[in-house]
Design a protein around this motif. Structure first.
Motif, PDB file in Angstrom:
ATOM      1  N   GLU A 810     -18.380  76.814 -37.284  1.00 32.12           N
ATOM      2  CA  GLU A 810     -18.423  77.373 -38.802  1.00 32.12           C
ATOM      3  C   GLU A 810     -16.974  76.567 -39.128  1.00 32.12           C
ATOM      4  OE1 GLU A 810     -19.808  79.220 -40.225  1.00 32.12           O
ATOM      5  OE2 GLU A 810     -21.490  79.727 -38.636  1.00 32.12           O
ATOM      6  N   GLN A 811     -16.352  75.858 -38.767  1.00 28.97           N
ATOM      7  CA  GLN A 811     -15.291  75.046 -39.078  1.00 28.97           C
ATOM      8  C   GLN A 811     -15.618  74.056 -40.420  1.00 28.97           C
ATOM      9  OE1 GLN A 811     -12.323  73.658 -36.747  1.00 28.97           O
ATOM     10  NE2 GLN A 811     -11.078  72.566 -37.590  1.00 28.97           N
ATOM     11  N   PRO A 812     -16.327  73.340 -41.018  1.00 30.23           N
ATOM     12  CA  PRO A 812     -16.791  72.478 -41.500  1.00 30.23           C
ATOM     13  C   PRO A 812     -17.238  73.373 -42.813  1.00 30.23           C
ATOM     14  CG  PRO A 812     -18.237  71.580 -39.742  1.00 30.23           C
ATOM     15  CD  PRO A 812     -17.158  73.263 -39.397  1.00 30.23           C
ATOM     16  N   ARG A 813     -17.477  74.874 -42.361  1.00 24.76           N
ATOM     17  CA  ARG A 813     -18.926  75.656 -43.288  1.00 24.76           C
ATOM     18  C   ARG A 813     -17.101  75.766 -44.277  1.00 24.76           C
ATOM     19  NH1 ARG A 813     -22.939  79.451 -42.399  1.00 24.76           N
ATOM     20  NH2 ARG A 813     -23.822  77.303 -41.119  1.00 24.76           N
ATOM     21  N   PHE A 814     -16.050  76.635 -43.529  1.00 25.56           N
ATOM     22  CA  PHE A 814     -14.886  78.281 -44.214  1.00 25.56           C
ATOM     23  C   PHE A 814     -13.652  76.357 -44.003  1.00 25.56           C
ATOM     24  CE2 PHE A 814     -18.272  80.964 -42.518  1.00 25.56           C
ATOM     25  CZ  PHE A 814     -18.591  81.531 -43.480  1.00 25.56           C
ATOM     26  N   GLY A 815     -13.327  76.367 -45.665  1.00 22.12           N
ATOM     27  CA  GLY A 815     -11.939  75.252 -45.550  1.00 22.12           C
ATOM     28  C   GLY A 815     -11.311  76.274 -45.636  1.00 22.12           C
ATOM     29  N   GLU A 816     -11.013  77.173 -46.402  1.00 22.40           N
ATOM     30  CA  GLU A 816      -9.931  77.934 -46.290  1.00 22.40           C
ATOM     31  C   GLU A 816      -9.895  78.828 -45.483  1.00 22.40           C
ATOM     32  OE1 GLU A 816      -8.203  80.593 -50.307  1.00 22.40           O
ATOM     33  OE2 GLU A 816     -10.304  80.429 -49.647  1.00 22.40           O
ATOM     34  N   ILE A 817      -8.552  79.403 -45.187  1.00 23.90           N
ATOM     35  CA  ILE A 817      -8.346  80.237 -44.190  1.00 23.90           C
ATOM     36  C   ILE A 817      -7.247  81.128 -44.584  1.00 23.90           C
ATOM     37  CG2 ILE A 817      -6.540  80.272 -42.354  1.00 23.90           C
ATOM     38  CD1 ILE A 817      -7.083  77.238 -41.319  1.00 23.90           C
ATOM     39  N   TYR A 818      -7.425  82.758 -44.286  1.00 26.58           N
ATOM     40  CA  TYR A 818      -6.721  83.520 -44.540  1.00 26.58           C
ATOM     41  C   TYR A 818      -5.586  83.945 -43.988  1.00 26.58           C
ATOM     42  CZ  TYR A 818     -10.418  84.397 -48.311  1.00 26.58           C
ATOM     43  OH  TYR A 818     -11.416  85.001 -49.105  1.00 26.58           O
ATOM     44  N   GLY A 819      -5.501  84.392 -42.471  1.00 25.66           N
ATOM     45  CA  GLY A 819      -4.523  84.245 -41.755  1.00 25.66           C
ATOM     46  C   GLY A 819      -5.292  83.854 -40.613  1.00 25.66           C
ATOM     47  N   LYS A 820      -4.496  84.570 -38.660  1.00 25.68           N
ATOM     48  CA  LYS A 820      -5.393  84.484 -37.676  1.00 25.68           C
ATOM     49  C   LYS A 820      -5.280  86.110 -37.190  1.00 25.68           C
ATOM     50  CE  LYS A 820      -0.820  83.781 -35.637  1.00 25.68           C
ATOM     51  NZ  LYS A 820       0.072  83.389 -34.229  1.00 25.68           N
ATOM     52  N   ILE A 821      -6.092  86.633 -36.235  1.00 25.92           N
ATOM     53  CA  ILE A 821      -5.919  87.554 -35.605  1.00 25.92           C
ATOM     54  C   ILE A 821      -5.440  86.964 -34.184  1.00 25.92           C
ATOM     55  CG2 ILE A 821      -8.095  89.752 -34.433  1.00 25.92           C
ATOM     56  CD1 ILE A 821      -9.463  88.691 -36.661  1.00 25.92           C
ATOM     57  N   LYS A 822      -4.680  88.065 -33.367  1.00 25.50           N
ATOM     58  CA  LYS A 822      -3.546  87.667 -32.779  1.00 25.50           C
ATOM     59  C   LYS A 822      -3.324  88.898 -31.477  1.00 25.50           C
ATOM     60  CE  LYS A 822      -0.520  84.756 -29.953  1.00 25.50           C
ATOM     61  NZ  LYS A 822       0.187  84.039 -29.766  1.00 25.50           N
ATOM     62  N   ASP A 823      -3.890  89.098 -30.224  1.00 23.95           N
ATOM     63  CA  ASP A 823      -2.873  90.387 -29.810  1.00 23.95           C
ATOM     64  C   ASP A 823      -3.618  92.177 -30.480  1.00 23.95           C
ATOM     65  OD1 ASP A 823      -2.305  88.864 -27.524  1.00 23.95           O
ATOM     66  OD2 ASP A 823      -1.048  88.041 -28.741  1.00 23.95           O
ATOM     67  N   GLY A 824      -4.235  92.137 -30.888  1.00 32.84           N
ATOM     68  CA  GLY A 824      -4.675  93.263 -31.561  1.00 32.84           C
ATOM     69  C   GLY A 824      -3.361  93.206 -33.067  1.00 32.84           C
ATOM     70  N   TYR A 825      -3.344  92.487 -33.448  1.00 34.02           N
ATOM     71  CA  TYR A 825      -2.341  92.647 -34.527  1.00 34.02           C
ATOM     72  C   TYR A 825      -3.527  91.559 -35.604  1.00 34.02           C
ATOM     73  CZ  TYR A 825       1.764  94.779 -33.634  1.00 34.02           C
ATOM     74  OH  TYR A 825       1.939  96.219 -32.945  1.00 34.02           O
ATOM     75  N   VAL A 826      -3.484  91.144 -37.131  1.00 32.43           N
ATOM     76  CA  VAL A 826      -3.667  90.643 -38.154  1.00 32.43           C
ATOM     77  C   VAL A 826      -2.986  90.186 -38.984  1.00 32.43           C
ATOM     78  CG1 VAL A 826      -6.104  90.104 -40.195  1.00 32.43           C
ATOM     79  CG2 VAL A 826      -5.958  91.934 -38.433  1.00 32.43           C
ATOM     80  N   TYR A 827      -3.148  88.352 -38.860  1.00 33.61           N
ATOM     81  CA  TYR A 827      -1.633  87.923 -39.497  1.00 33.61           C
ATOM     82  C   TYR A 827      -2.167  87.604 -41.213  1.00 33.61           C
ATOM     83  CZ  TYR A 827       0.652  88.285 -34.691  1.00 33.61           C
ATOM     84  OH  TYR A 827       1.575  88.503 -34.292  1.00 33.61           O
ATOM     85  N   ILE A 828      -1.722  88.023 -42.228  1.00 31.72           N
ATOM     86  CA  ILE A 828      -2.422  87.635 -43.744  1.00 31.72           C
ATOM     87  C   ILE A 828      -1.868  86.801 -44.446  1.00 31.72           C
ATOM     88  CG2 ILE A 828      -4.427  88.467 -45.003  1.00 31.72           C
ATOM     89  CD1 ILE A 828      -3.858  90.898 -43.536  1.00 31.72           C
ATOM     90  N   VAL A 829      -1.788  85.074 -44.369  1.00 30.20           N
ATOM     91  CA  VAL A 829      -0.939  85.104 -46.230  1.00 30.20           C
ATOM     92  C   VAL A 829      -0.804  86.493 -47.072  1.00 30.20           C
ATOM     93  CG1 VAL A 829      -1.650  83.256 -47.749  1.00 30.20           C
ATOM     94  CG2 VAL A 829      -2.487  82.966 -45.368  1.00 30.20           C
ATOM     95  N   PRO A 830      -0.335  86.353 -47.826  1.00 35.77           N
ATOM     96  CA  PRO A 830       0.747  87.539 -48.700  1.00 35.77           C
ATOM     97  C   PRO A 830      -0.259  87.286 -49.941  1.00 35.77           C
ATOM     98  CG  PRO A 830       2.303  87.120 -47.104  1.00 35.77           C
ATOM     99  CD  PRO A 830       1.484  85.832 -47.213  1.00 35.77           C
ATOM    100  N   SER A 831      -0.638  85.605 -50.373  1.00 40.55           N
ATOM    101  CA  SER A 831      -0.723  86.262 -51.931  1.00 40.55           C
ATOM    102  C   SER A 831      -1.850  86.170 -51.249  1.00 40.55           C
ATOM    103  CB  SER A 831      -0.660  84.267 -51.967  1.00 40.55           C
ATOM    104  OG  SER A 831      -1.376  83.356 -50.975  1.00 40.55           O
ATOM    105  N   ILE A 832      -2.872  85.985 -50.819  1.00 38.95           N
ATOM    106  CA  ILE A 832      -4.799  85.796 -50.847  1.00 38.95           C
ATOM    107  C   ILE A 832      -4.791  87.424 -50.579  1.00 38.95           C
ATOM    108  CG2 ILE A 832      -6.375  85.901 -48.719  1.00 38.95           C
ATOM    109  CD1 ILE A 832      -5.391  83.086 -48.209  1.00 38.95           C
ATOM    110  N   LEU A 833      -4.069  87.987 -50.031  1.00 37.71           N
ATOM    111  CA  LEU A 833      -3.953  89.630 -49.528  1.00 37.71           C
ATOM    112  C   LEU A 833      -3.913  90.112 -50.986  1.00 37.71           C
ATOM    113  CD1 LEU A 833      -4.834  91.852 -47.909  1.00 37.71           C
ATOM    114  CD2 LEU A 833      -2.205  92.532 -47.505  1.00 37.71           C
ATOM    115  N   ARG A 834      -3.104  90.184 -51.565  1.00 37.74           N
ATOM    116  CA  ARG A 834      -2.439  90.747 -52.973  1.00 37.74           C
ATOM    117  C   ARG A 834      -3.579  90.367 -54.071  1.00 37.74           C
ATOM    118  NH1 ARG A 834       2.912  92.416 -52.979  1.00 37.74           N
ATOM    119  NH2 ARG A 834       4.395  91.817 -51.506  1.00 37.74           N
ATOM    120  N   LYS A 835      -4.080  89.082 -54.175  1.00 37.48           N
ATOM    121  CA  LYS A 835      -5.363  88.941 -55.092  1.00 37.48           C
ATOM    122  C   LYS A 835      -6.695  89.412 -54.680  1.00 37.48           C
ATOM    123  CE  LYS A 835      -7.402  84.297 -56.652  1.00 37.48           C
ATOM    124  NZ  LYS A 835      -8.169  83.379 -55.922  1.00 37.48           N
TER     125      LYS A 835
END
Length: 940
Positions: A810-835
């Protein structure tokens, strides 16, 4: 006992000298009402306040500011006045500076006393009586003993009465005599027949103080003390042993001068032609300069400070009093000039056929053929040596003063033949050429050429006939008007609409048809459905919101077309007036500003809006009616072209709306849920065409009947009892909404319907209009729910661990990254979430993050920005919002089965070499993709 007072229509206007409104005061409430406006306590010629115009008075006003001492123990109250004048009746009103800091002095009791007295027709006799009262109670203000005393109006002031059988002049007729004890209590000093040498100075000091308290001028005090000393001082004219010279006039004046602070060398006011000056300070010039300025302007304030400081430096300590006298004198001169103009040109009056009154018009000729005057050298707009104001008769008819804002409007009456028409416009409309031409829309012949002449003519007529043109109370909205009842059903105030739309709404508020036929239809509708009970109760309840201090709210009915929603709203509108659409029944196809203007004009009447779905957002499918903005009961602060704040619109209505969908969306805050009662009709028809026809013919009777019978104290008590009886789990502000609907319907049953079938709480609960506190989800909980759903629906845009996508291809299809999921936590870029949260229509995210932090779902690190932590995305150190993944709900208990063993999962069949060479079918392709997914992510 009765007192006659005169008031203006304004308050706090120090330069005003005209008080045209007569009020006969016989009780406390009448006293309180007149004290809310600037007022005087005497009758003057032409209602113009001056000593020369004094006609008579039967009221003696006194002022107590407690400025005589800084010791609170020596401050006086109305009880002290009552003790000083036993069995004397008087009224007490708190002054505008009561319990406030004034002139740098701490707050203290300040009040006005109004003594009824027998009618006095001589101004000097009136002032002498005030001086005797002051002598009996020296704490009264000595500067307020003139015959032209006026008091400022105080909005919302309080009034009291001291009962008594006597008038003040009946107990002071022998004030100059009395026992030593009585004279001491009244502030008088008893002068001994012989003033001994060792008591000479103290006796003179007491005499000067007493005369000062009685309001005598310094020159009169000096003259009286001299005559007294010559007659009664035992050593007057005698040189005693050890003294250089005999005690005489010079020594007496020296003692008096030291007390009056008129020692040698102090400058005095002197006349210089027509001007007065003290030292180098020209008093007349300063007063003239201030008089030419607008007292509300910044320039006036700055100039006042400058001239006051200069006057004080020159030794003039009462400059304010001097300036006030100058203002009053100028007003008097202007009035005298107007009177001379009237007497010199009695024939210069309007001569219109059918005019309401002949008015003085100065140099203008005013006949049925038009209005004009001879031109002068300075006139630019002239024709045949004439300046034309208008080609047809026009006159000012009334001056309308808004009882709430003090702003003025003018009623003009004009004629194009036998019929006279009226138009009401703000005073500023006839003040400038750009605005006065707007009168052409009302049928008045005015254009850019004649506009200047019309402005001059109207201003001249109003100036020459100011006391003739009546002043009436007005208000710019419907509903409760300050101290005047409910407009337009009260005769004490006039509603002044500002445009054709408001005029049309005002015209809709009338009764038509039969009251009995309307009542029959209303009773039938109430029996058909409890929804009709709610709608009628909401219509009556709207007028109770402001008096009972209940916030505005919505009653919204929704359901499919053909259920009778609009007819139910027509029934609610028919309580007050014409219920047809476009009259008291509008649509929601309006802007928020338009709804604000409409609500502000109705003020307390119900706002009835139909078809909410016309205002739905096509993308989100949600209602755009912004409940918070509408029920805020005030519009936004807005500026004007002159860089000032425009008047803020206010309203206090109940909103009755309808549509095919709910008015609340999942994005609305808990406060919006508390300000709306929603009723779903569920396909059932509550009204038919016959109901619409009947209320369209018969309307406007019930509202007037309800207001005429309304007892607000009873309504308040009934509301309080109803509110207290509601279940504890009813949401806070919704409880107030329900309680006022139940209260209004019970009152309507008594005042209008004459039945005992009032709306009940069970009726409302069966309609599912009330939300239990447990069912009203907070805004933070709804945003949290949205975030969890948003993460799940956008999982392909999150990295797995520190670098891989959830699916490698899926990497070539989705160029925008919202964050990552690791060890039961979701790390989200603040500006994307607020938008994302903002696009969903939710409010700011901050309070939700704070709640998540309190609940332990938000991970933060010390030293980082609030609500964030730093992590790496594709090797780049980034600050993210770290949110713990939501936990699954507990698995439901599986049902018991008779199967002894679980079926084994089947393994996908391997394809043969022959099958691999031919094209794959759709099922085979799906089977291969399923096998690949199992290989990558595990599972059966």
């Amino acid at each position: 006992m009765q007192m006659t007072l005169y008031r203006s229509s304004t308050r706090g206007k120090e330069r005003n000298a005209v008080y045209p409104i007569r009020v006969d005061v016989t009780n406390v409430e009448e006293m309180r009402q007149v004290a809310e406006y600037d007022h005087v306590c005497a009758t003057y010629k032409g209602n113009y306040r001056s000593k020369e115009n004094f006609i008579c008075s039967n009221c003696l006003p006194m002022d107590c500011d407690n400025d005589h001492s800084e010791d609170p123990r020596e401050w006086r109250s109305a009880q002290d006045v009552e003790a000083a004048f036993p069995d004397v009746m008087f009224f007490v009103v708190n002054s505008r500076n009561n319990r406030k800091e004034k002139h740098g002095k701490p707050a203290r009791p300040r009040f006005h006393i109004y003594f009824p007295c027998n009618e006095i027709t001589d101004a000097d006799e009136y002032e002498q009586l005030k001086k005797r009262v002051h002598a009996a109670f020296p704490e009264f203000d000595k500067n307020g003993l003139g015959a032209t005393r006026f008091f400022f109006g105080v909005e919302g002031t309080e009034a009291f009465v001291a009962e008594g059988a006597k008038k003040i002049d009946e107990v002071l007729t022998t004030a100059a005599t009395g026992t030593k004890k009585e004279n001491k209590r009244k502030g008088r000093v008893q002068v001994p027949q012989v003033i001994k040498h060792d008591e000479r100075n103290s006796t003179i000091t007491k005499l000067v103080g007493s005369l000062q308290q009685q309001g005598f001028e310094d020159e009169d005090i000096e003259d009286f003390i001299l005559r007294t000393a010559r007659k009664r001082c035992e050593d007057y004219g005698i040189k005693r042993p050890g003294e250089d010279k005999a005690f005489g006039d010079k020594e007496v004046l020296g003692i008096v001068g030291s007390i009056l602070k008129k020692e040698k060398g102090v400058l005095r006011v002197v006349k210089d032609g027509d001007e007065e000056r003290i030292g180098d300070f020209n008093i007349t010039q300063a007063c003239r300069a201030l008089y030419d300025l607008d007292p509300e302007s910044t320039q006036f304030v700055l100039s006042w400070e400058q001239y006051s400081a200069a006057a004080k430096k020159a030794g003039l300590k009462n400059f304010k009093k001097v300036y006030n006298n100058y203002v009053h004198q100028q007003a008097k001169l202007a009035q005298e000039e107007i009177q001379r103009e009237r007497e010199d040109s009695p024939s210069k009056q309007t001569k219109f056929t059918g005019q309401w009154r002949a008015l003085y018009c100065g140099e203008w000729g005013a006949t049925d053929q038009g209005i004009s005057r001879d031109s002068t050298f300075s006139d630019k707009t002239q024709h045949d040596g004439k300046v034309t104001a208008c080609s047809h008769p026009i006159l000012p008819k009334e001056r309308i003063v808004d009882v709430e804002t003090g702003s003025q409007q003018i009623a003009l009456t004009f004629s194009h033949g036998e019929k006279w028409e009226d138009v009401v416009v703000p005073k500023k409309t006839i003040a400038t050429r750009n605005s006065i031409v707007s009168l052409a829309d009302n049928g008045i012949a005015v254009n850019d050429i004649t506009s200047r002449g019309l402005i001059e003519y109207l201003a001249e007529v109003e100036r020459l006939n100011y006391d003739t043109i009546p002043t009436v109370k007005g208000v710019c909205h419907l509903g409760w008007a300050k101290d005047c009842g409910f407009a337009p059903y009260t005769k004490s105030v006039r509603v002044c609409p500002s445009g054709k739309t408001e005029s049309g709404t005002l015209e809709s508020l009338h009764a038509a048809g039969s009251a009995d036929e309307w009542l029959e239809e209303a009773l039938s509708a109430r029996k058909r459905s409890p929804v009709n009970k709610v709608l009628l109760a909401a219509s009556f309840a709207s007028v109770l919101l402001e008096p009972l201090s209940i916030p505005s709210f919505f009653v919204h009915i929704y359901g499919s077309s053909g259920t009778g929603k609009s007819v139910g709203q027509m029934l609610a509108a028919s309580v007050w007036g014409n219920p047809t659409k476009g009259e008291l029944f509008q649509t929601l196809n309006s802007t928020v500003v338009g709804i604000e203007l409409y609500s502000a004009f109705l003020r307390n009447l119900p706002v009835i809006l139909d078809e909410a779905q016309t205002e739905r957002d096509a993308r989100e499918g949600r209602v755009l009616v912004q409940i918070y903005k509408i029920v805020a009961e005030a519009g936004r602060l807005r500026g004007t072209q002159s860089v000032t704040l425009a008047d803020k619109r206010k309203w206090h209505n109940l909103f009755i709306t309808s549509g095919e969908h709910p008015i609340l969306s999942n994005n609305d805050g808990g406060g919006a849920y508390n300000r709306a009662l929603e009723i779903q009709l569920e396909g059932r028809e509550i009204n038919g065409r016959a109901c619409a026809i009947n209320v369209a013919k018969n309307y406007g009777h019930a509202g007037q009947k309800f207001l005429a019978a309304l007892d607000m104290n009873k309504a308040q008590e009934l509301y309080n009892n109803t509110l207290a009886s509601l279940p504890a789990n009813t949401s806070g502000k919704q409880a107030a909404c329900v309680a006022i609907l139940l209260t209004a319907d019970r009152l309507a049953c008594e005042y209008v319907y004459g039945t005992n079938d009032a709306l009940t709480l069970d009726d409302i609960l069966r309609l599912d209009a009330v939300k239990d506190e447990a069912t009203v989800i907070s805004t933070e909980a709804r945003i949290t729910e949205f975030i969890d759903e948003w993460i799940a629906s956008n999982s392909l845009k999150f990295l797995k661990g520190d670098g891989e996508f959830m699916m490698r291809d899926e990497q070539p299809r989705f160029g925008e990254i919202y964050g990552k999921i690791k060890d039961g936590y979701v790390y989200i870029v603040p500006s994307i979430l607020r938008k994302a949260v903002a696009q969903a229509g939710f409010p700011d995210l901050t309070t939700t993050l704070k709640k998540l932090e309190e609940d332990g779902r938000l991970k933060t690190y010390p030293g980082e920005k609030k609500f964030t932590c730093r992590t790496r995305l594709l090797g780049q150190l980034t600050r993210c919002i770290c949110l713990k993944q939501a936990e699954d709900d507990p698995a439901p208990t599986p049902p018991e089965t008779t199967t002894t063993s679980d079926p084994q999962p089947t393994t996908p069949r391997e394809l043969s070499p022959e099958e691999k060479t031919r094209p794959l079918t759709e099922d085979e392709r799906y089977e291969i993709e399923e096998r690949e997914a199992i290989r990558m992510f595990g599972g059966g």
